[in-house]
Design a protein around this motif. Structure first.
Motif, mmCIF file in Angstrom:
data_model
loop_
_atom_site.group_PDB
_atom_site.id
_atom_site.type_symbol
_atom_site.label_atom_id
_atom_site.label_comp_id
_atom_site.label_asym_id
_atom_site.label_seq_id
_atom_site.Cartn_x
_atom_site.Cartn_y
_atom_site.Cartn_z
ATOM 1 N N MET A 1 0.841 -1.199 0.000
ATOM 2 C CA MET A 1 0.000 0.000 0.000
ATOM 3 C C MET A 1 0.877 1.250 0.000
ATOM 4 S SD MET A 1 -2.935 1.135 2.757
ATOM 5 C CE MET A 1 -3.982 -0.256 2.376
ATOM 6 N N MET A 2 0.502 2.220 -0.807
ATOM 7 C CA MET A 2 1.264 3.469 -0.865
ATOM 8 C C MET A 2 1.124 4.245 0.434
ATOM 9 S SD MET A 2 0.961 5.563 -4.455
ATOM 10 C CE MET A 2 1.040 7.168 -3.690
ATOM 11 N N ALA A 3 2.198 4.921 0.805
ATOM 12 C CA ALA A 3 2.124 5.786 1.984
ATOM 13 C C ALA A 3 1.183 6.951 1.710
ATOM 14 C CB ALA A 3 3.514 6.305 2.319
ATOM 15 N N ILE A 4 0.607 7.478 2.786
ATOM 16 C CA ILE A 4 -0.199 8.691 2.662
ATOM 17 C C ILE A 4 0.771 9.865 2.509
ATOM 18 C CG2 ILE A 4 -1.886 10.201 3.760
ATOM 19 C CD1 ILE A 4 -2.857 7.799 5.354
ATOM 20 N N ARG A 5 0.630 10.593 1.429
ATOM 21 C CA ARG A 5 1.517 11.724 1.179
ATOM 22 C C ARG A 5 0.823 13.027 1.548
ATOM 23 N NH1 ARG A 5 4.531 10.529 -4.658
ATOM 24 N NH2 ARG A 5 5.834 8.820 -3.880
ATOM 25 N N ILE A 6 1.606 13.962 2.075
ATOM 26 C CA ILE A 6 1.079 15.296 2.353
ATOM 27 C C ILE A 6 2.036 16.306 1.727
ATOM 28 C CG2 ILE A 6 2.194 15.547 4.629
ATOM 29 C CD1 ILE A 6 -1.367 16.697 3.846
ATOM 30 N N TYR A 7 1.498 17.134 0.853
ATOM 31 C CA TYR A 7 2.274 18.158 0.159
ATOM 32 C C TYR A 7 2.106 19.487 0.894
ATOM 33 C CZ TYR A 7 2.589 14.948 -3.825
ATOM 34 O OH TYR A 7 2.855 13.866 -4.635
ATOM 35 N N GLY A 8 3.220 20.155 1.192
ATOM 36 C CA GLY A 8 3.122 21.442 1.859
ATOM 37 C C GLY A 8 4.469 22.036 2.188
ATOM 38 N N ASP A 9 4.417 23.266 2.681
ATOM 39 C CA ASP A 9 5.611 24.029 3.058
ATOM 40 C C ASP A 9 5.726 24.036 4.577
ATOM 41 O OD1 ASP A 9 7.230 26.450 3.806
ATOM 42 O OD2 ASP A 9 7.266 26.742 1.635
ATOM 43 N N ALA A 10 6.933 23.807 5.082
ATOM 44 C CA ALA A 10 7.143 23.721 6.530
ATOM 45 C C ALA A 10 6.810 25.020 7.262
ATOM 46 C CB ALA A 10 8.592 23.323 6.824
ATOM 47 N N GLY A 11 6.715 26.131 6.526
ATOM 48 C CA GLY A 11 6.361 27.403 7.157
ATOM 49 C C GLY A 11 4.870 27.643 7.241
ATOM 50 N N SER A 12 4.084 26.685 6.803
ATOM 51 C CA SER A 12 2.635 26.860 6.715
ATOM 52 C C SER A 12 1.918 26.419 7.985
ATOM 53 C CB SER A 12 2.095 26.040 5.531
ATOM 54 O OG SER A 12 0.703 25.862 5.621
ATOM 55 N N GLY A 13 1.121 27.324 8.541
ATOM 56 C CA GLY A 13 0.292 26.972 9.691
ATOM 57 C C GLY A 13 -0.775 25.962 9.329
ATOM 58 N N SER A 14 -1.202 25.949 8.070
ATOM 59 C CA SER A 14 -2.209 24.971 7.649
ATOM 60 C C SER A 14 -1.605 23.574 7.566
ATOM 61 C CB SER A 14 -2.811 25.378 6.306
ATOM 62 O OG SER A 14 -3.587 26.544 6.449
ATOM 63 N N LEU A 15 -0.393 23.461 7.036
ATOM 64 C CA LEU A 15 0.283 22.159 7.055
ATOM 65 C C LEU A 15 0.491 21.720 8.499
ATOM 66 C CD1 LEU A 15 1.766 19.840 5.579
ATOM 67 C CD2 LEU A 15 3.863 21.178 5.849
ATOM 68 N N ARG A 16 0.831 22.655 9.369
ATOM 69 C CA ARG A 16 1.064 22.337 10.780
ATOM 70 C C ARG A 16 -0.160 21.684 11.415
ATOM 71 N NH1 ARG A 16 1.722 26.619 15.798
ATOM 72 N NH2 ARG A 16 2.424 25.092 17.342
ATOM 73 N N ARG A 17 -1.361 22.140 11.042
ATOM 74 C CA ARG A 17 -2.577 21.536 11.579
ATOM 75 C C ARG A 17 -2.646 20.049 11.238
ATOM 76 N NH1 ARG A 17 -6.115 25.456 8.384
ATOM 77 N NH2 ARG A 17 -7.860 24.095 8.871
ATOM 78 N N VAL A 18 -2.247 19.715 10.009
ATOM 79 C CA VAL A 18 -2.328 18.324 9.562
ATOM 80 C C VAL A 18 -1.224 17.481 10.199
ATOM 81 C CG1 VAL A 18 -2.193 16.797 7.567
ATOM 82 C CG2 VAL A 18 -3.444 18.960 7.401
ATOM 83 N N THR A 19 0.000 17.971 10.187
ATOM 84 C CA THR A 19 1.099 17.167 10.723
ATOM 85 C C THR A 19 0.946 16.955 12.223
ATOM 86 O OG1 THR A 19 2.500 19.154 10.871
ATOM 87 C CG2 THR A 19 2.723 17.794 8.897
#
Length: 224
Positions: A1-19
Protein backbone atom coordinates in the motif's frame (compact mmCIF):
# COMPACT_ATOMS: atom_id res chain seq x y z
CA UNK A 1 0.00 0.00 0.00
CA UNK A 2 1.26 3.47 -0.86
CA UNK A 3 2.12 5.79 1.98
CA UNK A 4 -0.20 8.69 2.66
CA UNK A 5 1.52 11.72 1.18
CA UNK A 6 1.08 15.30 2.35
CA UNK A 7 2.27 18.16 0.16
CA UNK A 8 3.12 21.44 1.86
CA UNK A 9 5.61 24.03 3.06
CA UNK A 10 7.14 23.72 6.53
CA UNK A 11 6.36 27.40 7.16
CA UNK A 12 2.64 26.86 6.72
CA UNK A 13 0.29 26.97 9.69
CA UNK A 14 -2.21 24.97 7.65
CA UNK A 15 0.28 22.16 7.06
CA UNK A 16 1.06 22.34 10.78
CA UNK A 17 -2.58 21.54 11.58
CA UNK A 18 -2.33 18.32 9.56
CA UNK A 19 1.10 17.17 10.72
CA UNK A 20 0.18 17.79 14.36
CA UNK A 21 -3.11 15.91 14.11
CA UNK A 22 -1.44 13.02 12.28
CA UNK A 23 1.26 12.71 14.96
CA UNK A 24 -1.34 12.68 17.73
CA UNK A 25 -3.39 10.05 15.87
CA UNK A 26 -0.32 7.91 15.18
CA UNK A 27 -0.66 8.25 11.40
CA UNK A 28 2.58 8.30 9.43
CA UNK A 29 2.68 10.78 6.57
CA UNK A 30 5.22 11.00 3.79
CA UNK A 31 6.12 14.68 3.60
CA UNK A 32 6.40 16.15 0.11
CA UNK A 33 8.04 19.57 0.28
CA UNK A 34 6.40 22.37 -1.72
CA UNK A 35 8.24 25.69 -1.58
CA UNK A 36 5.49 28.30 -1.47
CA UNK A 37 8.01 31.15 -1.63
CA UNK A 38 9.25 29.84 -4.98
CA UNK A 39 5.71 29.44 -6.31
CA UNK A 40 5.89 25.65 -6.54
CA UNK A 41 2.17 25.27 -5.76
CA UNK A 42 1.17 27.65 -8.56
CA UNK A 43 2.55 25.68 -11.50
CA UNK A 44 0.16 24.33 -14.11
CA UNK A 45 1.24 20.79 -13.23
CA UNK A 46 0.52 21.24 -9.50
CA UNK A 47 -2.87 22.82 -10.20
CA UNK A 48 -3.85 20.08 -12.64
CA UNK A 49 -2.71 17.18 -10.45
CA UNK A 50 -3.21 18.35 -6.87
CA UNK A 51 -5.14 21.57 -6.24
CA UNK A 52 -6.58 23.89 -8.90
CA UNK A 53 -6.39 26.76 -6.40
CA UNK A 54 -2.60 26.45 -6.21
CA UNK A 55 -2.63 26.08 -2.44
CA UNK A 56 -1.33 23.60 0.13
CA UNK A 57 -1.59 21.32 2.04
CA UNK A 58 -2.80 18.54 -0.24
CA UNK A 59 -3.20 14.91 0.78
CA UNK A 60 -2.78 12.00 -1.62
CA UNK A 61 -3.87 8.56 -0.38
CA UNK A 62 -3.98 5.96 -3.17
CA UNK A 63 -6.63 7.45 -5.49
CA UNK A 64 -7.83 10.11 -3.07
CA UNK A 65 -6.61 13.67 -3.56
CA UNK A 66 -7.87 16.09 -0.90
CA UNK A 67 -7.12 19.71 -0.11
CA UNK A 68 -8.15 22.04 2.76
CA UNK A 69 -6.49 21.17 6.08
CA UNK A 70 -9.77 20.77 7.96
CA UNK A 71 -11.10 18.25 5.43
CA UNK A 72 -7.77 16.41 5.47
CA UNK A 73 -7.85 16.12 9.26
CA UNK A 74 -11.42 14.83 9.23
CA UNK A 75 -10.42 12.29 6.57
CA UNK A 76 -7.48 11.09 8.67
CA UNK A 77 -9.60 10.93 11.83
CA UNK A 78 -12.17 8.84 9.98
CA UNK A 79 -9.50 6.39 8.82
CA UNK A 80 -8.51 5.54 12.40
CA UNK A 81 -11.80 6.36 14.19
CA UNK A 82 -9.98 9.03 16.20
CA UNK A 83 -11.58 10.81 19.16
CA UNK A 84 -10.05 14.03 17.78
CA UNK A 85 -13.24 14.27 15.70
CA UNK A 86 -15.34 14.07 18.89
CA UNK A 87 -16.23 11.28 21.27
CA UNK A 88 -20.02 11.42 20.94
CA UNK A 89 -22.43 12.49 18.21
CA UNK A 90 -23.04 15.77 20.03
CA UNK A 91 -19.31 16.42 20.41
CA UNK A 92 -18.73 15.68 16.73
CA UNK A 93 -21.18 18.37 15.69
CA UNK A 94 -19.66 20.84 18.15
CA UNK A 95 -16.22 20.07 16.73
CA UNK A 96 -17.55 20.72 13.22
CA UNK A 97 -19.24 23.92 14.39
CA UNK A 98 -15.95 25.34 15.68
CA UNK A 99 -13.98 24.12 12.67
CA UNK A 100 -16.40 25.89 10.31
CA UNK A 101 -16.45 28.96 12.57
CA UNK A 102 -12.66 29.03 12.58
CA UNK A 103 -12.54 29.13 8.80
CA UNK A 104 -15.16 31.85 8.41
CA UNK A 105 -14.83 34.09 11.47
CA UNK A 106 -11.24 33.60 12.60
CA UNK A 107 -8.53 32.37 10.23
CA UNK A 108 -9.76 34.37 7.25
CA UNK A 109 -8.96 37.59 9.13
CA UNK A 110 -5.64 36.37 10.56
CA UNK A 111 -4.66 35.43 6.99
CA UNK A 112 -5.49 38.97 5.84
CA UNK A 113 -3.33 40.46 8.60
CA UNK A 114 -0.50 38.06 7.78
CA UNK A 115 -0.67 39.02 4.11
CA UNK A 116 -0.63 42.73 4.93
CA UNK A 117 2.01 42.70 7.67
CA UNK A 118 4.30 39.91 6.52
CA UNK A 119 3.55 39.20 2.87
CA UNK A 120 3.71 42.83 1.82
CA UNK A 121 6.88 43.42 3.86
CA UNK A 122 8.53 40.58 1.91
CA UNK A 123 7.34 42.08 -1.38
CA UNK A 124 8.35 45.61 -0.39
CA UNK A 125 4.80 46.91 -0.63
CA UNK A 126 2.96 49.31 1.65
CA UNK A 127 0.26 47.93 3.93
CA UNK A 128 -3.37 48.80 3.21
CA UNK A 129 -4.10 50.41 6.58
CA UNK A 130 -7.86 50.41 6.02
CA UNK A 131 -7.79 46.68 5.35
CA UNK A 132 -5.57 46.09 8.38
CA UNK A 133 -8.02 48.01 10.56
CA UNK A 134 -11.02 46.11 9.17
CA UNK A 135 -9.38 42.69 9.65
CA UNK A 136 -8.14 43.51 13.14
CA UNK A 137 -11.62 44.70 14.16
CA UNK A 138 -13.14 41.44 12.92
CA UNK A 139 -10.41 39.46 14.65
CA UNK A 140 -10.95 41.23 17.96
CA UNK A 141 -14.70 40.56 17.75
CA UNK A 142 -13.99 36.85 17.18
CA UNK A 143 -11.34 36.76 19.94
CA UNK A 144 -13.87 38.25 22.37
CA UNK A 145 -16.23 35.35 21.60
CA UNK A 146 -13.42 32.83 22.03
CA UNK A 147 -12.26 34.38 25.28
CA UNK A 148 -15.76 34.05 26.76
CA UNK A 149 -16.13 30.49 25.46
CA UNK A 150 -12.79 29.45 26.96
CA UNK A 151 -13.51 30.88 30.42
CA UNK A 152 -13.14 27.88 32.72
CA UNK A 153 -12.39 25.51 29.84
CA UNK A 154 -9.23 23.64 28.96
CA UNK A 155 -10.43 22.61 25.49
CA UNK A 156 -12.77 23.99 22.84
CA UNK A 157 -15.13 21.00 23.06
CA UNK A 158 -15.57 18.55 25.91
CA UNK A 159 -12.75 17.48 28.19
CA UNK A 160 -10.05 16.56 25.68
CA UNK A 161 -8.21 17.81 22.62
CA UNK A 162 -10.15 17.78 19.35
CA UNK A 163 -9.67 19.05 15.81
CA UNK A 164 -11.54 22.18 16.92
CA UNK A 165 -8.59 23.10 19.15
CA UNK A 166 -6.12 22.53 16.32
CA UNK A 167 -8.10 24.67 13.87
CA UNK A 168 -8.63 27.55 16.29
CA UNK A 169 -5.00 27.41 17.45
CA UNK A 170 -3.65 27.61 13.89
CA UNK A 171 -3.13 31.42 13.79
CA UNK A 172 -0.77 31.19 16.77
CA UNK A 173 1.70 29.81 14.20
CA UNK A 174 2.25 33.37 12.97
CA UNK A 175 1.13 35.37 16.03
CA UNK A 176 4.42 37.18 16.62
CA UNK A 177 5.28 37.80 12.97
CA UNK A 178 1.82 39.15 12.06
CA UNK A 179 1.27 40.79 15.47
CA UNK A 180 -2.15 39.36 16.24
CA UNK A 181 -3.52 40.92 19.47
CA UNK A 182 -4.09 37.61 21.25
CA UNK A 183 -2.36 38.65 24.49
CA UNK A 184 -5.28 41.02 25.09
CA UNK A 185 -7.48 37.94 25.65
CA UNK A 186 -6.24 36.07 28.75
CA UNK A 187 -8.42 32.95 28.48
CA UNK A 188 -7.47 32.51 24.82
CA UNK A 189 -3.79 32.97 25.55
CA UNK A 190 -3.86 30.58 28.54
CA UNK A 191 -5.70 27.94 26.49
CA UNK A 192 -3.06 28.04 23.78
CA UNK A 193 -0.22 28.06 26.31
CA UNK A 194 -1.69 24.86 27.74
CA UNK A 195 -1.76 23.25 24.28
CA UNK A 196 1.95 23.97 23.82
CA UNK A 197 2.78 22.52 27.24
CA UNK A 198 0.48 19.50 27.04
CA UNK A 199 0.93 18.30 23.45
CA UNK A 200 4.53 17.84 22.30
CA UNK A 201 3.40 17.52 18.67
CA UNK A 202 2.04 21.09 18.74
CA UNK A 203 5.29 22.42 20.21
CA UNK A 204 7.39 20.43 17.70
CA UNK A 205 5.50 21.80 14.71
CA UNK A 206 5.76 25.33 16.15
CA UNK A 207 9.54 24.98 16.12
CA UNK A 208 9.41 23.76 12.52
CA UNK A 209 7.27 26.71 11.36
CA UNK A 210 9.44 29.19 13.27
CA UNK A 211 12.66 27.85 11.77
CA UNK A 212 11.30 27.89 8.23
CA UNK A 213 9.78 31.38 8.49
CA UNK A 214 12.65 32.98 10.37
CA UNK A 215 15.23 31.50 7.98
CA UNK A 216 13.30 32.73 4.96
CA UNK A 217 12.79 36.25 6.34
CA UNK A 218 16.49 36.48 7.20
CA UNK A 219 17.42 35.28 3.69
CA UNK A 220 15.47 38.15 2.09
CA UNK A 221 16.60 40.70 4.68
CA UNK A 222 13.16 41.37 6.18
CA UNK A 223 12.83 42.35 9.84
CA UNK A 224 9.28 42.54 11.10
Amino acid sequence: MMAIRIYGDAGSGSLRRVTTAAKIMGIELERMAVDLFKGESRTDEFKARLNPHGLTPVLVDDGTVLYEASAINLYLADKVNSPLAGRTAEERFQVLQWMFWSGEQWRSFTTTLFDERVGKAVMGLAKDEALVGFAEGKLRAAATVLDRHLDGRTFMVGQALTLADIDVAAPFSQVDRAKFPFKDYPNLFAWHDNLLRSFPAWAETKAEVDHRMDSFLASVGVTL
